[in-house]
Design an enzyme around this catalytic site. Sequence first.
Site, mmCIF file in Angstrom:
data_model
loop_
_atom_site.group_PDB
_atom_site.id
_atom_site.type_symbol
_atom_site.label_atom_id
_atom_site.label_comp_id
_atom_site.label_asym_id
_atom_site.label_seq_id
_atom_site.Cartn_x
_atom_site.Cartn_y
_atom_site.Cartn_z
ATOM 1 N N GLN A 1 0.822 -1.214 0.000
ATOM 2 C CA GLN A 1 0.000 0.000 0.000
ATOM 3 C C GLN A 1 0.851 1.256 0.000
ATOM 4 O OE1 GLN A 1 -3.517 -0.044 -0.445
ATOM 5 N NE2 GLN A 1 -2.600 -1.987 -1.054
ATOM 6 N N HIS B 1 1.774 3.014 -3.367
ATOM 7 C CA HIS B 1 0.832 3.794 -4.172
ATOM 8 C C HIS B 1 1.337 5.224 -4.383
ATOM 9 C CE1 HIS B 1 -2.740 1.402 -5.084
ATOM 10 N NE2 HIS B 1 -2.515 0.748 -3.958
ATOM 11 N N GLU C 1 -9.314 2.060 5.073
ATOM 12 C CA GLU C 1 -9.801 1.559 3.785
ATOM 13 C C GLU C 1 -9.691 0.027 3.733
ATOM 14 O OE1 GLU C 1 -8.832 2.298 -0.961
ATOM 15 O OE2 GLU C 1 -7.309 2.727 0.557
ATOM 16 N N HIS C 2 -8.496 -0.488 4.011
ATOM 17 C CA HIS C 2 -8.261 -1.937 4.031
ATOM 18 C C HIS C 2 -7.813 -2.348 5.432
ATOM 19 C CE1 HIS C 2 -7.006 -0.475 -0.072
ATOM 20 N NE2 HIS C 2 -7.890 -1.393 -0.424
ATOM 21 N N ASP D 1 -7.486 -6.260 -4.349
ATOM 22 C CA ASP D 1 -7.363 -5.190 -5.331
ATOM 23 C C ASP D 1 -7.715 -5.648 -6.738
ATOM 24 O OD1 ASP D 1 -6.791 -2.875 -4.017
ATOM 25 O OD2 ASP D 1 -4.634 -2.915 -4.364
ATOM 26 N N HIS E 1 -51.507 22.044 2.391
ATOM 27 C CA HIS E 1 -51.298 20.617 2.551
ATOM 28 C C HIS E 1 -52.494 19.994 3.285
ATOM 29 C CE1 HIS E 1 -47.132 21.468 1.513
ATOM 30 N NE2 HIS E 1 -46.835 20.175 1.552
#
Length: 428
Positions: free
Chosen positions: A251, A254, A319-320, A353, A412
Amino acid sequence: MKLRRLSTTDRGFEAKLAALTRYEAAADAKLRKTVARILGDVRSQGDAALLRYARRLDKMTARTLAELEIKPRIDAPGPQLEALRAAHARIRAFHERQAQASWEYTEPDGTRLGQRITPLDRVGIYVPGGKAAYPSTVLMNAVPAKVAGVRELVMVSPNPNALVLTAAALAGVDRVISIGGAQAVAALAYGTPSVPRVDKIVGPGNAYVAEAKRQVFGEVGIDMIAGPSEILVISDGSAPADWVAMDLLSQAEHDEDAQALLLSPDRGHLDAVEAAIGRLLREMPRKLVIAASLKARGALILTRDLDEACGLASRIAPEHLELLVENPERLAPKIVNAGAIFLGCWSCEAIGDYCAGPNHVLPTAGSARFSSPLGVYDFQKRSSIISVSRKGAQKLGRLAMTLANGEGFQAHARSAELRFRKTLKGKA
């Protein structure tokens, strides 16, 4: 490589953790202004502005937008094609289970209520291009859209390569237009003579793309504003240190803003993983990016026990999240906030992934506290069905009238009253 070490028993741990996990996603003022100008140009000038930006920013030489449209085609080398086919099949099989059906029920008085599920009509997919190739992005965004029943998928990507075009063909993308950046987002959001306006824009991009999606939200739907990739590993020392280290590196590679965290109650295991990182890092082609990521946002965190690690992980909402422990099923219910949860040492995030099946488009920057992975449901909309019976209007009309009068909305109230008054007189 020496990594940041923290312990939950440290003085000031909470402040250190907050500083480490905080990510400011807002774009700076200059970037926001630039994106706003690009959006405005495309909205007012259409294809002419798109071509101008394509020449200037994407180094295109096209004289018309038609020259930038590419037909999706199967054009990948054998092993990669087979891998794409297998991944596509698994991703589709998973997302088919998410498909929702319309439903309704009828009350004793004949009033019928329900929900109608309909797909979005047209969706735009942004896929980064140029030097990088992201066929997995194509599959993860296009497959759930097609499963949902979206009529037309329009993909924008600057200079898409053979793998990306092959993935587009497999996933059923209808049109591919070789444009990128904020100008591509503008074209999808507003429409031009050559690019149709879409209902929703999905897919990752650079800071300009993310800011453009933020600014056009409301004109169209968007999936999310994605931050840097994140992984949080909880390990009890049962997985090999090299495996844990490589998952963290996967990771961190990235970009420099990516985050990799390891939580463990075993100090010796943290030492072993740190040593493995230092050794394995030297072998990585992107070692400079990884090192910068680990230095800025990486950490090894000593916890009192695994339960404390799970509580801390849920607060971070990564995220993970990998549970590299002997009994992941015991700990899994303790994780309440995470984009994707990987159970056991065989379930590395890299498999998720590309080919496990669940979507890899996941909430980042703590947004897993309130949002979910991309799925079929993101490409469907729900309409409520309300069919009030003559008998039901007597009861519901009175309820509505009472509530409307309480809110000061007399029209109404009168509208509801007319229904049950006429029903009582037998004129409805």
